[in-house]
Design a protein around this motif. Structure first.
Motif, PDB file in Angstrom:
ATOM      1  N   SER A 102       1.128  -1.070   0.230  1.00 19.77           N
ATOM      2  CA  SER A 102      -0.062   0.249   0.157  1.00 19.77           C
ATOM      3  C   SER A 102       0.330   1.657  -0.432  1.00 19.77           C
ATOM      4  CB  SER A 102      -0.831   0.642   0.848  1.00 19.77           C
ATOM      5  OG  SER A 102      -0.186  -0.213   2.324  1.00 19.77           O
ATOM      6  N   PHE A 103       0.190   2.447  -0.538  1.00 20.36           N
ATOM      7  CA  PHE A 103       0.900   3.607   0.448  1.00 20.36           C
ATOM      8  C   PHE A 103       1.468   3.690   1.464  1.00 20.36           C
ATOM      9  CE2 PHE A 103      -0.974   4.390  -4.578  1.00 20.36           C
ATOM     10  CZ  PHE A 103       0.731   4.510  -5.011  1.00 20.36           C
ATOM     11  N   GLY A 104       0.243   3.526   1.930  1.00 18.54           N
ATOM     12  CA  GLY A 104      -0.056   4.487   3.480  1.00 18.54           C
ATOM     13  C   GLY A 104       0.603   3.119   4.364  1.00 18.54           C
ATOM     14  N   PHE A 105       1.895   2.978   5.097  1.00 17.10           N
ATOM     15  CA  PHE A 105       1.699   1.632   6.285  1.00 17.10           C
ATOM     16  C   PHE A 105       2.095   2.441   7.976  1.00 17.10           C
ATOM     17  CE2 PHE A 105       5.347   2.807   3.621  1.00 17.10           C
ATOM     18  CZ  PHE A 105       6.403   2.821   4.669  1.00 17.10           C
ATOM     19  N   ARG A 106       2.505   3.751   7.917  1.00 17.14           N
ATOM     20  CA  ARG A 106       3.240   4.697   9.585  1.00 17.14           C
ATOM     21  C   ARG A 106       1.651   4.703  10.093  1.00 17.14           C
ATOM     22  NH1 ARG A 106       8.133   6.598   9.260  1.00 17.14           N
ATOM     23  NH2 ARG A 106       9.878   6.371   7.649  1.00 17.14           N
ATOM     24  N   GLY A 107       1.054   4.923   9.432  1.00 16.87           N
ATOM     25  CA  GLY A 107      -0.113   5.092  10.374  1.00 16.87           C
ATOM     26  C   GLY A 107      -0.068   6.794  10.929  1.00 16.87           C
ATOM     27  N   GLU A 108       0.941   8.024  10.274  1.00 18.41           N
ATOM     28  CA  GLU A 108       0.771   8.771  11.016  1.00 18.41           C
ATOM     29  C   GLU A 108       0.468  10.293  10.342  1.00 18.41           C
ATOM     30  OE1 GLU A 108       5.109   8.261  12.721  1.00 18.41           O
ATOM     31  OE2 GLU A 108       4.973   8.379  10.537  1.00 18.41           O
ATOM     32  N   ALA A 109      -0.729   9.906   9.670  1.00 12.16           N
ATOM     33  CA  ALA A 109      -1.031  11.370   8.360  1.00 12.16           C
ATOM     34  C   ALA A 109      -1.979  12.217   8.775  1.00 12.16           C
ATOM     35  CB  ALA A 109      -1.013  10.924   6.949  1.00 12.16           C
ATOM     36  N   LEU A 110      -3.012  11.450   9.503  1.00 15.67           N
ATOM     37  CA  LEU A 110      -4.213  12.029   9.919  1.00 15.67           C
ATOM     38  C   LEU A 110      -3.755  12.751  11.547  1.00 15.67           C
ATOM     39  CD1 LEU A 110      -6.915   8.702   9.063  1.00 15.67           C
ATOM     40  CD2 LEU A 110      -6.718  11.578   8.111  1.00 15.67           C
ATOM     41  N   ALA A 111      -2.981  11.604  11.819  1.00 20.75           N
ATOM     42  CA  ALA A 111      -2.742  11.949  13.197  1.00 20.75           C
ATOM     43  C   ALA A 111      -1.719  13.916  13.238  1.00 20.75           C
ATOM     44  CB  ALA A 111      -1.879  11.049  14.063  1.00 20.75           C
ATOM     45  N   SER A 112      -0.404  13.723  12.390  1.00 21.55           N
ATOM     46  CA  SER A 112      -0.211  14.688  12.291  1.00 21.55           C
ATOM     47  C   SER A 112      -0.700  16.019  11.480  1.00 21.55           C
ATOM     48  CB  SER A 112       1.227  14.706  11.079  1.00 21.55           C
ATOM     49  OG  SER A 112       2.400  13.653  11.477  1.00 21.55           O
ATOM     50  N   LEU A 113      -1.644  15.876  10.915  1.00 25.63           N
ATOM     51  CA  LEU A 113      -2.572  16.565  10.281  1.00 25.63           C
ATOM     52  C   LEU A 113      -3.682  17.219  11.463  1.00 25.63           C
ATOM     53  CD1 LEU A 113      -2.968  15.491   7.210  1.00 25.63           C
ATOM     54  CD2 LEU A 113      -1.703  17.170   7.192  1.00 25.63           C
ATOM     55  N   ALA A 114      -3.943  16.232  11.893  1.00 21.14           N
ATOM     56  CA  ALA A 114      -5.094  17.219  13.214  1.00 21.14           C
ATOM     57  C   ALA A 114      -4.438  17.643  14.258  1.00 21.14           C
ATOM     58  CB  ALA A 114      -5.072  16.047  13.974  1.00 21.14           C
TER      59      ALA A 114
END
Length: 626
Positions: A102-114
């Motif tokens: 998959s493109f993502g796998f770290r699970g950091e994007a939404l938490a970082s943006l929020a």
């Protein structure tokens, strides 16, 4: 005098654990560099969710609004708070970090943006009602019901409002919008089956459409070609070669442009690994190496290349932005790119880009009206202003000579323009339709050959064309007979570091095939015993250091081969047909036939076109005859 280190605190404090909000903001600095980074992460999430259509709305360069709408699988209401937690993902089970599809796998994007903006997440999964959750500066609200038919909508407002210092480093709204457009274009190239719409709604309403790429059907190459034509332009596809090659389980496919379709900067080079857009110096170096013999140093190739390999052969977990990758066998990947592209370019033969002819036609202009001062320019007469075909036929019948009328008998004599039969071409004259470059019809300014084809004319630069032919002949002879080496009367000793010495000696066998013989001389020194004879007197130490720099930067050195080819190119230039020499018909036709049979003959040794083809339909349009 003792001076305290500037980065040391004068009064050390007690070590303490940072709070969750500050941790998220620090982590966001790696993941979210600018609005384009946020768009990239959110669009990749939508693609991973199986979306078939993705809409991106931005305002003020993404600083005040980024909204991503997709029709993917959605998120159940109970999972919305978990989706906003750091290191929470559905794309990785934790058992194998290399098995990533998959493109993502770290699970950091939404938490970082929020953590750095005001985020609203609305989603509806199959079998569930739609739900919404809002986060402001890292503080999440309650999950509440919402209205949504399918998929997910992520709305991010006031990016970096929680970290105002980052706002000062953002560029203008126009520059940030361009960066977002570039990110979306790269992702759209990687996913031809997904439809993309990018709009700037800064002024409200539907706003301005920046990009629309509908989903493409068909097989791999058809869909990819259609998507690239939409994003990179039809000219790119019309002047690109399809590439498809495999080596040791690694596949390379995509499109690479002809050398005559080169660019002034590396702005049209797109590389993907397992569908992921990447920026890798080793890959771009391999692309450059593949074109080094057909492009000058100030020109850059255009290409969109996709590398597919087993996930255990590539590590995508190199950087939080996931724009860098690391291959287990980088030499195999580099060799595949160089070999496949060189083979494809050689297979193109004499083909040159269509943009050369288009530029030539664009440079041609009708003769301007040269009337008396103050006299009005006459109105241009277009073809549609002429009489119709039936009207012209009737006029010709009315003007036909009446053989019964006295005084018109002389019109039937052999010298009459009305009755002369067309002269048959000589038997020895070349057929214009038998060859791609046609048959030579003349030479102008003692440098340009005019040839007639079945569909137009070809203008050939005789010196540039013959220079490439001689160059290819010399390279072929060098490959068949090897590179002659000359032994140095006194071997040149070059002192290096231990690591550099070992790196050079590992390549000694490859260098020997090019006429450069080096041996260990004890310690960290090497002895240069023989150098390529064609180079003459060389500074062996400087050449070895240049080769070392290239080995460190790219893992492979082409310095010696490049210098040898440069010598052959100069020899070809001096040994080719010079400008100003008159050529006979047989010589001109022989040159055309050899061009058709020689690889890379569509461009000279410096990447400039050797011929221009003008279609008859374009010429007639130029003279308003169409």
């Amino acid at each position: 005098m003792n001076t305290a280190a500037p980065n040391m605190m004068q009064n050390p404090r007690v070590i303490r654990q940072l709070d969750e909000a500050l941790i998220n903001r620090i982590a966001a600095g790696e993941v979210v560099e600018r609005p384009a980074s946020a768009v990239k992460e959110l669009v990749e999430n939508a693609i991973d969710a199986g979306a078939g259509r993705i809409r991106i709305d931005i305002a003020d360069g993404g600083k005040t609004l980024i909204r991503i709408t997709d029709d993917g699988c959605g998120i159940p209401p109970a999972d919305l708070p978990v989706a906003l937690a750091r290191h929470a993902t559905s794309k990785l089970d934790g058992s194998d970090l290399l098995n990533i599809h998959s493109f993502g796998f770290r699970g950091e994007a939404l938490a970082s943006l929020a953590a750095v903006g005001r985020l609203e997440l609305t989603s509806r999964a199959a079998g569930h009602e739609a739900a919404r959750i809002r986060v402001n500066g890292g503080r999440a609200g309650e999950v509440e019901p919402a209205a949504l038919r399918e998929g997910t909508v992520v709305e991010l407002r006031d990016l970096f409002h929680a970290t105002p210092a980052r706002l000062k480093f953002l560029r203008t709204e126009r520059a940030e919008s361009q960066a977002i457009s570039d990110v979306v274009k790269r992702l759209a190239m990687a996913e031809p089956a997904v439809g993309f719409i990018l709009r700037d709604i800064s002024g409200g309403g539907e706003g301005r459409l920046i990009l629309r790429a509908d989903s493409e059907g068909g097989d791999l190459f058809d869909a990819l070609g259609a998507r690239l034509a939409r994003i990179m332009g039809r000219d790119f596809i019309d002047n690109a070669l399809g590439i498809d090659a495999t080596r040791e389980g690694i596949r390379l496919h995509g499109y690479a442009a002809l050398p005559t379709y080169s660019r002034g900067a590396a702005v049209a080079q797109f590389l993907f690994v397992n569908g992921r857009p990447v920026k890798d110096r080793a890959l771009t170096g391999a692309l450059r190496a593949a074109y080094q013999d057909v492009l000058s140093r100030d020109r850059h190739p255009a290409a969109a290349l996709f590398i597919d390999c087993p996930t255990d052969l590539v590590d995508v977990n190199v950087h939080p932005a996931k724009a860098e990758v690391r291959f287990r066998e980088p030499g195999v990947v580099r060799g595949l790119i160089v070999t496949a592209l060189r083979h494809g370019l050689a297979g193109a033969g004499h083909r040159a880009s269509t943009t050369v002819g288009a530029a030539t036609l664009g440079a041609l202009r009708p003769e301007p009206f040269d009337g008396a001062p103050g006299e009005e320019t006459p109105a241009r007469i277009y073809q549609m202003d002429h009489a119709s075909v039936p009207a012209r036929a009737a006029a010709w019948r009315a003007q036909a000579p009446d053989t019964r009328a006295p005084g018109l008998a002389e019109m039937q004599m052999p010298w009459s323009g009305r009755t002369v039969e067309p002269v048959e071409p000589a038997a020895a004259e070349e057929d214009t339709t038998a060859h791609p470059l046609g048959a030579a019809r003349g030479q102008v300014h003692e440098n340009y050959i005019i040839a007639q084809t079945g569909t137009g004319i070809v203008i050939v630069d005789q010196h540039a064309a013959h220079e490439r032919l001689v160059y290819e002949r010399l390279k072929r002879q060098m490959a068949e007979n090897g590179v002659a080496a000359q032994a140095l009367l006194i071997p040149e000793i070059v002192e290096l570091s231990a690591g550099d010495c070992a790196r050079l000696l590992e390549m000694a066998a490859d260098f020997a095939r090019l006429g450069l013989v080096i041996e260990p001389f004890g310690g960290s020194a090497v002895a240069v015993r023989e150098t390529p004879a064609i180079l003459g007197e060389v500074n062996a130490g400087a050449m070895l250091r240049d080769m070392l720099d290239e080995l460190v930067d790219q893992g492979e050195s082409t310095t010696l081969e490049t210098r040898l080819n440069a010598i052959l190119s100069r020899m070809a230039c001096h040994g080719s047909v010079r400008s100003g020499r008159r050529m006979g018909a047989e010589e001109m036709n022989a040159l055309l036939r050899e061009m058709e049979a020689t690889p890379h003959s569509g461009q000279c040794n410096h990447g400039r076109p050797t011929y221009v083809e003008l279609k008859l339909s374009d010429i007639e349009r130029l003279f308003e005859r169409s």
